[in-house]
Scaffold this motif. Structure first.
Motif, mmCIF file in Angstrom:
data_model
loop_
_atom_site.group_PDB
_atom_site.id
_atom_site.type_symbol
_atom_site.label_atom_id
_atom_site.label_comp_id
_atom_site.label_asym_id
_atom_site.label_seq_id
_atom_site.Cartn_x
_atom_site.Cartn_y
_atom_site.Cartn_z
ATOM 1 N N VAL A 216 1.023 -1.210 -0.017
ATOM 2 C CA VAL A 216 0.089 -0.012 -0.035
ATOM 3 C C VAL A 216 0.993 1.356 -0.117
ATOM 4 O O VAL A 216 1.825 1.208 0.656
ATOM 5 C CB VAL A 216 -1.125 0.087 1.257
ATOM 6 N N THR A 217 0.547 2.085 -0.839
ATOM 7 C CA THR A 217 1.112 3.496 -0.577
ATOM 8 C C THR A 217 0.108 4.589 -0.812
ATOM 9 O O THR A 217 -0.946 4.584 -1.391
ATOM 10 C CB THR A 217 2.243 3.802 -1.888
ATOM 11 N N GLY A 218 0.460 5.801 0.254
ATOM 12 C CA GLY A 218 -0.717 6.784 0.304
ATOM 13 C C GLY A 218 0.259 7.840 -0.051
ATOM 14 O O GLY A 218 -0.051 8.942 -0.928
ATOM 15 N N THR A 219 1.153 8.336 0.714
ATOM 16 C CA THR A 219 1.888 9.759 0.823
ATOM 17 C C THR A 219 2.351 9.614 -0.478
ATOM 18 O O THR A 219 2.298 11.009 -1.090
ATOM 19 C CB THR A 219 2.650 9.922 1.861
ATOM 20 N N LEU A 220 3.225 8.841 -0.958
ATOM 21 C CA LEU A 220 3.761 8.560 -2.324
ATOM 22 C C LEU A 220 2.904 9.294 -3.364
ATOM 23 O O LEU A 220 3.189 10.286 -4.173
ATOM 24 C CB LEU A 220 4.384 7.559 -2.619
ATOM 25 N N THR A 221 1.574 8.805 -3.356
ATOM 26 C CA THR A 221 0.686 8.980 -4.378
ATOM 27 C C THR A 221 0.066 10.456 -4.321
ATOM 28 O O THR A 221 -0.201 11.165 -5.420
ATOM 29 C CB THR A 221 -0.553 8.144 -4.144
ATOM 30 N N GLU A 222 0.036 10.990 -3.093
ATOM 31 C CA GLU A 222 -0.322 12.366 -2.889
ATOM 32 C C GLU A 222 0.896 13.274 -3.364
ATOM 33 O O GLU A 222 0.488 14.239 -3.836
ATOM 34 C CB GLU A 222 -0.461 12.587 -1.354
ATOM 35 N N GLU A 223 2.136 12.849 -2.957
ATOM 36 C CA GLU A 223 2.998 13.801 -3.432
ATOM 37 C C GLU A 223 3.569 13.626 -4.742
ATOM 38 O O GLU A 223 4.046 14.698 -5.401
ATOM 39 C CB GLU A 223 4.501 13.659 -2.469
ATOM 40 N N ASN A 224 3.539 12.632 -5.214
ATOM 41 C CA ASN A 224 3.952 12.393 -6.745
ATOM 42 C C ASN A 224 3.429 11.128 -7.437
ATOM 43 O O ASN A 224 3.875 10.098 -7.530
ATOM 44 C CB ASN A 224 5.791 12.011 -6.505
ATOM 45 N N PRO A 225 2.054 11.503 -7.931
ATOM 46 C CA PRO A 225 1.367 10.225 -8.574
ATOM 47 C C PRO A 225 1.897 9.645 -9.716
ATOM 48 O O PRO A 225 1.643 8.502 -10.098
ATOM 49 C CB PRO A 225 -0.084 10.940 -8.811
ATOM 50 N N GLU A 226 2.829 10.262 -10.454
ATOM 51 C CA GLU A 226 3.701 9.920 -11.512
ATOM 52 C C GLU A 226 4.517 8.931 -11.116
ATOM 53 O O GLU A 226 4.547 7.758 -11.931
ATOM 54 C CB GLU A 226 4.695 10.927 -12.187
ATOM 55 N N ALA A 227 4.876 8.525 -9.881
ATOM 56 C CA ALA A 227 5.929 7.462 -9.290
ATOM 57 C C ALA A 227 4.929 6.057 -9.243
ATOM 58 O O ALA A 227 5.798 5.328 -9.276
ATOM 59 C CB ALA A 227 6.263 7.741 -7.923
ATOM 60 N N VAL A 228 3.856 6.084 -9.479
ATOM 61 C CA VAL A 228 2.968 4.827 -9.334
ATOM 62 C C VAL A 228 3.394 3.851 -10.216
ATOM 63 O O VAL A 228 3.183 2.611 -9.898
ATOM 64 C CB VAL A 228 1.364 5.141 -9.122
ATOM 65 N N LYS A 229 3.416 4.476 -11.385
ATOM 66 C CA LYS A 229 3.842 3.353 -12.663
ATOM 67 C C LYS A 229 5.215 2.475 -12.281
ATOM 68 O O LYS A 229 5.208 1.467 -12.239
ATOM 69 C CB LYS A 229 4.188 4.128 -13.664
ATOM 70 N N GLU A 230 6.117 3.281 -11.644
ATOM 71 C CA GLU A 230 7.485 2.709 -11.264
ATOM 72 C C GLU A 230 7.064 1.457 -10.145
ATOM 73 O O GLU A 230 7.613 0.400 -10.242
ATOM 74 C CB GLU A 230 8.613 3.693 -10.649
ATOM 75 N N MET A 231 6.267 1.938 -9.170
ATOM 76 C CA MET A 231 5.923 1.386 -8.220
ATOM 77 C C MET A 231 5.512 0.117 -8.495
ATOM 78 O O MET A 231 5.680 -1.075 -8.023
ATOM 79 C CB MET A 231 4.727 2.393 -7.176
#
Ligand code: 1GP
Length: 244
Positions: A216-231
């Motif tokens: 689960v990620t939450g904060t990352l998604t709020e700060e940098n939604p572009e990062a979810v692809k790499e995640m």
């Protein structure tokens, strides 16, 4: 939703859940950016002040993904969601969070026809410095004692629960220790969800290899939604490696 999640884990080795705090004012923008990368959307927060019905409906429409409520209290329930983590904060010092709150919510869940997913919520260091640690009055498990986290997971499986969430808390300075995940997975026949403080793909990769079934990620998604692809790529890569 639970059988869909089980299928994802069976086929891909691990699932990716994005947590959206409904109090986040740009929730719609976040939902739009993560919809192609998350397997499921979790909706919840420790301090709820928003209009949960409308926001859940919006998130569902934007993402077209299954939604699971992650209620911070009895007001975190809406018929607009597909499912709900029916959770006990196992290591709270206050029985309200362990059993009273879920019991007070159970009739509404039944009435609204929301799928309950039985889950043991387990707070591990550094959860004491986060909102859920404070609100939930958590008797924090030290990260140097991974066997205690694992024992809670085994206990949860003996209670018949199918999911255990090892939580470091949203915005945690560091994530759950790998050894706690590995020991829990080794000891207990239960799906392990890991969240709190996961900020980069390398960390997510490691957690899956050590035994996490859901990240689960939450904060990352709020700060940098572009990062979810790499995640997502890291989680799926580790998942497939685990299945080999
Ligand atoms: C909180 O584990 C989740 O319940 C997510 O934590 O916000 O640190 O990603 P982060």
């Amino acid at each position: 939703v639970e059988s869909y999640l089980n299928d994802v884990i069976k086929k891909e080795g691990a699932a990716y859940a994005v947590l959206i705090d409904p109090d986040e004012k740009n929730y719609a923008e976040i939902a739009e950016k993560v919809k192609d990368y998350a397997d499921v959307i979790i909706i919840g927060g420790s301090i709820g002040i928003c209009n949960l019905d409308d926001i859940t409906k919006d998130i569902k429409e934007i993402t077209n993904l299954p939604t699971i409520l992650f209620p911070g209290n009895v007001d975190g329930i809406t018929k607009e969601a597909d499912a709900l983590f029916y959770m006990t904060l196992m290591n709270s010092k206050n029985t309200y969070w362990a059993i009273t709150a879920p019991t007070l919510g159970c009739i509404k869940i039944k009435k609204e026809g929301i799928e309950p997913i039985p889950m043991a919520y387990i707070g591990v260091e550094p959860i004491q410095n986060t909102a859920v640690g404070y609100v939930g009055e958590v008797n924090v498990i030290p990260s140097a004692k991974p066997e205690i986290a694992a024992m809670y997971c085994l206990s949860a499986s003996y209670f018949g629960m199918r999911w255990a969430y090892l939580e470091a808390g949203s915005g945690a300075k560091f994530p759950i220790d790998n050894k706690a995940i590995a020991t829990a997975k080794h000891l207990a026949d239960i799906n392990i969800i890991v969240g709190g403080g996961i900020r980069n793909p390398e960390t997510a990769f490691e957690k899956v290899i050590y035994g996490a079934d859901v990240i689960v990620t939450g904060t990352l998604t709020e700060e940098n939604p572009e990062a979810v692809k790499e995640m997502r790529n890291a989680i799926k890569k580790a998942g497939l490696k685990k299945l080999e």
